[in-house]
Design a protein around this motif. Sequence first.
Motif, mmCIF file in Angstrom:
data_model
loop_
_atom_site.group_PDB
_atom_site.id
_atom_site.type_symbol
_atom_site.label_atom_id
_atom_site.label_comp_id
_atom_site.label_asym_id
_atom_site.label_seq_id
_atom_site.Cartn_x
_atom_site.Cartn_y
_atom_site.Cartn_z
ATOM 1 N N ALA A 1 -8.813 1.388 5.612
ATOM 2 C CA ALA A 1 -7.560 0.662 5.394
ATOM 3 C C ALA A 1 -6.966 1.043 4.042
ATOM 4 O O ALA A 1 -7.680 1.263 3.062
ATOM 5 N N VAL A 2 -5.637 1.096 3.995
ATOM 6 C CA VAL A 2 -4.906 1.439 2.770
ATOM 7 C C VAL A 2 -4.520 0.147 2.055
ATOM 8 O O VAL A 2 -3.992 -0.783 2.669
ATOM 9 N N VAL B 1 1.656 4.789 -7.484
ATOM 10 C CA VAL B 1 1.817 3.807 -6.417
ATOM 11 C C VAL B 1 3.079 4.163 -5.630
ATOM 12 O O VAL B 1 4.059 4.641 -6.207
ATOM 13 N N VAL B 2 3.044 3.937 -4.342
ATOM 14 C CA VAL B 2 4.204 4.175 -3.482
ATOM 15 C C VAL B 2 4.916 2.852 -3.236
ATOM 16 O O VAL B 2 4.284 1.846 -2.899
ATOM 17 N N GLY C 1 14.447 5.617 0.917
ATOM 18 C CA GLY C 1 14.065 4.540 0.022
ATOM 19 C C GLY C 1 12.648 4.605 -0.511
ATOM 20 O O GLY C 1 12.185 3.660 -1.151
ATOM 21 N N ILE C 2 11.935 5.708 -0.277
ATOM 22 C CA ILE C 2 10.562 5.829 -0.767
ATOM 23 C C ILE C 2 10.577 6.271 -2.233
ATOM 24 O O ILE C 2 11.248 7.230 -2.595
ATOM 25 N N THR C 3 9.848 5.547 -3.064
ATOM 26 C CA THR C 3 9.746 5.870 -4.488
ATOM 27 C C THR C 3 8.269 5.981 -4.863
ATOM 28 O O THR C 3 7.457 5.150 -4.454
ATOM 29 N N ILE C 4 7.938 7.004 -5.622
ATOM 30 C CA ILE C 4 6.574 7.145 -6.115
ATOM 31 C C ILE C 4 6.573 6.795 -7.597
ATOM 32 O O ILE C 4 7.258 7.437 -8.402
ATOM 33 N N LEU C 5 5.849 5.746 -7.941
ATOM 34 C CA LEU C 5 5.728 5.306 -9.331
ATOM 35 C C LEU C 5 4.565 6.073 -9.958
ATOM 36 O O LEU C 5 3.397 5.795 -9.687
ATOM 37 N N ARG C 6 4.898 7.054 -10.791
ATOM 38 C CA ARG C 6 3.873 7.955 -11.316
ATOM 39 C C ARG C 6 3.376 7.565 -12.697
ATOM 40 O O ARG C 6 2.247 7.888 -13.063
ATOM 41 N N LEU D 1 7.407 -2.717 0.197
ATOM 42 C CA LEU D 1 5.953 -2.706 0.306
ATOM 43 C C LEU D 1 5.386 -1.736 -0.722
ATOM 44 O O LEU D 1 5.837 -0.594 -0.825
ATOM 45 N N ALA D 2 4.412 -2.193 -1.493
ATOM 46 C CA ALA D 2 3.699 -1.321 -2.427
ATOM 47 C C ALA D 2 2.386 -0.893 -1.782
ATOM 48 O O ALA D 2 1.673 -1.711 -1.191
ATOM 49 N N GLU D 3 2.081 0.400 -1.890
ATOM 50 C CA GLU D 3 0.855 0.943 -1.311
ATOM 51 C C GLU D 3 0.159 1.848 -2.318
ATOM 52 O O GLU D 3 0.822 2.472 -3.158
#
Length: 432
Positions: A145-146, A168-169, A180-185, A205-207
């Motif tokens: 599970a993620v 985090v995505v 709308g997808i953002t990658i928080l690096r 949603l944060a993943e």
Amino acid sequence: MTAFAAPLPAPASAEGDQPPRPADPRPAVLVLGGGTRLPAALREHGVYVVYGGTTEEFTPAHHRACDEAWLLAEGDEENWVRRAVALHREVPFRRVVTVRERFLTVAARIGDALGLEGNPLDTVLALKDKCAMRQRIDRQGAADAVRARVMHTPAEVDAFVTRVGLPVVLKPRDGAGSEGITILRDAGDLDAARHAVAARPGALLAEEFLDGPEFSVETFSHDGHHRLLAVTEKFTGDGAVEVGHVVPARVGPAAYTQLEDATRRFLDAMGLVEGPAHTEIILTSNGPRIVESHNRPGGDGIVDLVRHVTGLDIRDLLAARTAGLPLPGPAADRAGAAATWFLTADPGVATEVSGWDSASRQPGVVTVAPGVEPGQTVTPLRSSDDRCGSVTAVADTADEALERARAALSFVTVRTEAAPAHPENLDGGEPR
């Protein structure tokens, strides 16, 4: 709002002024949205096809592919369900099917309201809502599970990052097309994420970030048995937007088995029993992890890549299954591999678009799809809609198919210029 339901080819009449329906012994199926391949295949199988969609999308080709059309201007799902239930009284439907993302939950809700066969409504809703999907997997205690959580407040962004670490995505819980997808690096990305959550509480949603090559597994299910059709290797650009695909994926037997097993477990856990599915997976160092899945064929022309390589069209499989007939076998003219590559360009107003004819004549090219014309605006690459066209090529191997698609695309030129500023905005004021 406009609507009509009329036998074809007679012209459609206004709502409340429909001509009498002819008696017809064929079983009726409601097809919501999409192109003409599915309704045409259903008619070939002896089905009375009612096409349901929007007035803007109905074309002369749809007119020829179906027996009756039911068209609405845009409306909420309740309106679609209410009108479909009413139409069912006159034309009892055997099934409601769709291959379009926008109609997946509508079709499931109509089928549920009418007690028709198909995937359970809660399965379709969970696949559409990525949060519900994650929660269902979590409840089953899956080891792969993620970690994910819906963001309701800006403070939850910081708490999630503290728990799982960067990157985090952050993405819409019901998005599609990589929009709308953002990658928080790094820490510098968090402020924008907090503002995004504050503006849309409960919608994002944060993943945890999954590191590794990305694939999608294309399947067709019947009676709960999942038939793997192909594994697609995917290539992404900025912001996780997909810029290329190739079938078959360039993976070894062990990785292929891992991807297949993970997909079957996931579809079983979600309760999918019928029809196509497109399941996106990242193959991490700790094994495959599900990104998301959809109970429809893959977009971006993946359905055609699968057809070129396997000789099977997922829409034809769905038509035969819906009509209660044996599934068709593969066509004889198959390629060893097929690839699509997408064109991107600098943002601005397109001043020159050329080379598509030359691209279409290159070795192995089967399709070119221009996506922008002179005078149109090229926007930054934030979703699939921001790409400028594509080339699809076939070859004996995946490497060669990719090389052919990219080489053909090199003949295409899109030049842009910065869009002129609005005069009323030169002083920094609000537009009038």
